[in-house]
Scaffold this active site. Sequence first.
Site, PDB file in Angstrom:
ATOM      1  N   HIS A 252       1.531   4.846  -2.728  1.00 45.78           N
ATOM      2  CA  HIS A 252       2.058   6.328  -3.068  1.00 45.78           C
ATOM      3  C   HIS A 252       3.253   6.377  -2.559  1.00 45.78           C
ATOM      4  O   HIS A 252       3.468   7.456  -3.712  1.00 45.78           O
ATOM      5  CB  HIS A 252       1.651   5.800  -1.621  1.00 45.78           C
ATOM      6  CG  HIS A 252       0.203   6.914  -0.426  1.00 45.78           C
ATOM      7  ND1 HIS A 252      -0.966   7.274  -1.290  1.00 45.78           N
ATOM      8  CD2 HIS A 252      -0.593   5.154   0.772  1.00 45.78           C
ATOM      9  CE1 HIS A 252      -1.898   6.524  -0.305  1.00 45.78           C
ATOM     10  NE2 HIS A 252      -2.030   5.939   0.570  1.00 45.78           N
TER      11      HIS A 252
ATOM     12  N   HIS B  60       3.434   6.241  -6.686  1.00 44.76           N
ATOM     13  CA  HIS B  60       2.759   7.585  -7.561  1.00 44.76           C
ATOM     14  C   HIS B  60       3.591   9.339  -6.892  1.00 44.76           C
ATOM     15  O   HIS B  60       3.658   9.987  -8.494  1.00 44.76           O
ATOM     16  CB  HIS B  60       1.666   7.838  -6.620  1.00 44.76           C
ATOM     17  CG  HIS B  60       0.617   8.564  -6.987  1.00 44.76           C
ATOM     18  ND1 HIS B  60      -0.951   9.091  -6.135  1.00 44.76           N
ATOM     19  CD2 HIS B  60       0.188   8.968  -8.068  1.00 44.76           C
ATOM     20  CE1 HIS B  60      -1.756   9.494  -7.302  1.00 44.76           C
ATOM     21  NE2 HIS B  60      -1.381   9.429  -8.596  1.00 44.76           N
TER      22      HIS B  60
ATOM     23  N   HIS C 256       1.055  -1.341   0.389  1.00 45.13           N
ATOM     24  CA  HIS C 256      -0.089   0.128   0.083  1.00 45.13           C
ATOM     25  C   HIS C 256       0.512   1.570   0.122  1.00 45.13           C
ATOM     26  O   HIS C 256       0.344   2.098  -0.588  1.00 45.13           O
ATOM     27  CB  HIS C 256      -0.270  -0.330   1.403  1.00 45.13           C
ATOM     28  CG  HIS C 256      -2.036   1.266   1.541  1.00 45.13           C
ATOM     29  ND1 HIS C 256      -2.690   1.152   0.803  1.00 45.13           N
ATOM     30  CD2 HIS C 256      -1.585   2.499   1.656  1.00 45.13           C
ATOM     31  CE1 HIS C 256      -3.423   2.301   1.375  1.00 45.13           C
ATOM     32  NE2 HIS C 256      -2.814   3.288   1.650  1.00 45.13           N
ATOM     33  N   GLU C 257       1.922   1.415   0.788  1.00 47.54           N
ATOM     34  CA  GLU C 257       2.721   2.479   0.958  1.00 47.54           C
ATOM     35  C   GLU C 257       3.539   3.067  -0.302  1.00 47.54           C
ATOM     36  O   GLU C 257       3.811   3.940  -0.063  1.00 47.54           O
ATOM     37  CB  GLU C 257       3.705   2.254   2.557  1.00 47.54           C
ATOM     38  CG  GLU C 257       2.945   2.843   3.575  1.00 47.54           C
ATOM     39  CD  GLU C 257       1.482   4.140   3.811  1.00 47.54           C
ATOM     40  OE1 GLU C 257       1.942   4.500   3.155  1.00 47.54           O
ATOM     41  OE2 GLU C 257       0.441   2.955   4.334  1.00 47.54           O
TER      42      GLU C 257
HETATM   43 ZN   LIG Z   1      -2.660   4.830   2.051  1.00 48.49          ZN
END
Ligand SMILES: [Zn+2]
Length: 680
Positions: free
Chosen positions: A470, A473, A466-467
């Site tokens: 980010h 991105h 998940h991290e």
């Molecule tokens: Zn998040």
Amino acid sequence: MNPLLDFSGLPRYSEIRPEHVSPAIDQLLADNRALIERLMNVEPTWDAFVAPLEDANEQLSRAWGQVSHLHSVLDSPELREAYNANLPKITQYYAELGQHEGLFRQYKALAAAPEFAGLTPARQKIVDNELRDFRLGGAELPEAEKPRFMKLQEELAALSAKFEENLLDATNAWSKFIEDEAELAGLPDDAKAMFREMAEADSALANMPGWKLNLQAPSFQPVLQYCSNRSLREEMYRAYTTRASEFGPDNLDNTSLITRILELRQEAARMLGFDSYAQVSLEPKMAESPAQVLDFLGELATRAKPYAERDMAELREFAAQELDLPDLQAWDIALASEKLRQARYAFSENEVRQYFQEPKVLAGLFRVIETLYGLAIHPDQAPLWHDDVQFYAINDQAGRLVGQFYLDLHARDSKRGGAWMDDAITRRLTHSGIQTPVAYLNCNFARPVGGKPALLSHDDVITLFHEFGHGLHHLLTRVEDLGVSGISGVEWDAVELPSQFMENFCWEWEVVEHMTAHVDTGAPLPKHLFDKMLAAKNFQAGMQTVRQIEFSLFDMHLHFDLAAGQTALGLLNEIRRQVAVVIPPDYNRFPNNFSHIFAGGYAAGYYSYKWAEVLSADAYSLFEEEAGSHVGGVLNPEVGHRFWSEILAQGGSRPALESFKAFRGREPTIDALLRHNGMA
Ligand SMILES: [Zn+2]
């Protein structure tokens, strides 16, 4: 020289000391304020006005970013003091910027000038975002109305703070001392050990044998989930769900604060020319209107409710037959669910953990990224703040540097909890070329012990992916202007798309197979164990979905079309009758502790959780659709490159919906989310 004032390269973490903080911040703030004065008298062009302002604000945010990063990962009394001494100065500076009439005037002049049409779409977007934020901050109000608007903002801030304080005080006001261990039957030993420590820490109870319970999550949750003492569960459930309500002390009752907060938000919205606060909240978001959000939630509710009802019917049947609980109550749900989960999907988290060795997991994660995007990740050198930190570089196929990241995976006393990504340096074009981005990836996993590699739970692995979503991105952006580069300027309800997207790979056998090796035998995770994990993945997904919908609908209606004379509680009860499968007792006062929307930033925004999940699931479904025609399955570089160039690369330079459609070739639909949750 002060290392915090060196912007020539990577942060100089080995040299930064607490005594560097105040001089650096004071100097940057003074320089920036002087610059802003000068910018009042320049031509409002990009080069003369926006570029120097961006440069100055970037320096401040990089310097302060290093300080707040250290405060989060390597706290010490000296650093905390320096941080707290400078935080108000920073807050004050940004508040000044947000209300600066001269800056607003210059941005307006730029937007109206002929030059504007010739700016890149990214630069136009940055100017539009600035103007929007000034408008929502009240900058366009008639002079006579500004003082009232400011007063509304101040009072709202104070009411939100009071709401949170009341909730905290009400939570802490309740405790219970248990002398007879039989009353704690069913609780795990570690929970009981914690309750014993809580008793010992209380001077009034320290010398008595027994256990102390309170309403904080680590105490409340295990009791509701594991304790077979039904009357204790009911007592704690009642205490928990009536916090900060009329059933407790008057001075901690949030009921009147709720009414007042809603009134003031509505008044502020009207002053800004909107019919409702929900419309103000949606202005900078991806969702276009409250009606669109309500339609979305309504559709999701219609599709999820039959599954929620089935979940609930199974739970009732199991509780009646196996647990002797024929009249299942709100305080029985967590316990019955836990027992049903164990009965159905018997496998141990600990068994799974033995296969997820940290270095192997990292290699598996890097393999996913390298395969999808044609990149190479390798260890690199940088000044670090702790021995435990790793540093890596990402290169493209031509060997060019794309970005770098710090990886700080393990918990320690000086580090705050949770997992998060943060930006150290943001990609942009400077006079000396492209400035490549740098990210911080922080987790709180258990460190290696006994000479063996650290072991992660499957949840930890999902958190890491998940991290990294980010992080990618931020790192894989191709935008050249700061304000919309990477995660900057991305709509709040779309920012979790790349992160939740990455989680999907943790449920793919072809990914998991390559990132597991038993810590003793080296064998990969057995397929039958993985299948059990998959089967358990969607346990009670229907019930969980309708609960999120209930909160989202309540939040949206409350800020959009609350009828005159209708109370928050009345509205919630009405929504529950429509969508909920668990109807709580009459005394439940959930609105009084819903701090996301009354004290946090989620007002008319709680739907964002589900909204972004729709986007991430639907984006991932293109990888699933194309998997059959590709030997690597979902690890398909063709689709990967499209995801990179249409979503990750674009950052905030265009609306998230445009990016999504450019990638997916159509509008988002909820089908993939329902399928991933076993509700198709
Ligand atoms: Zn998040």
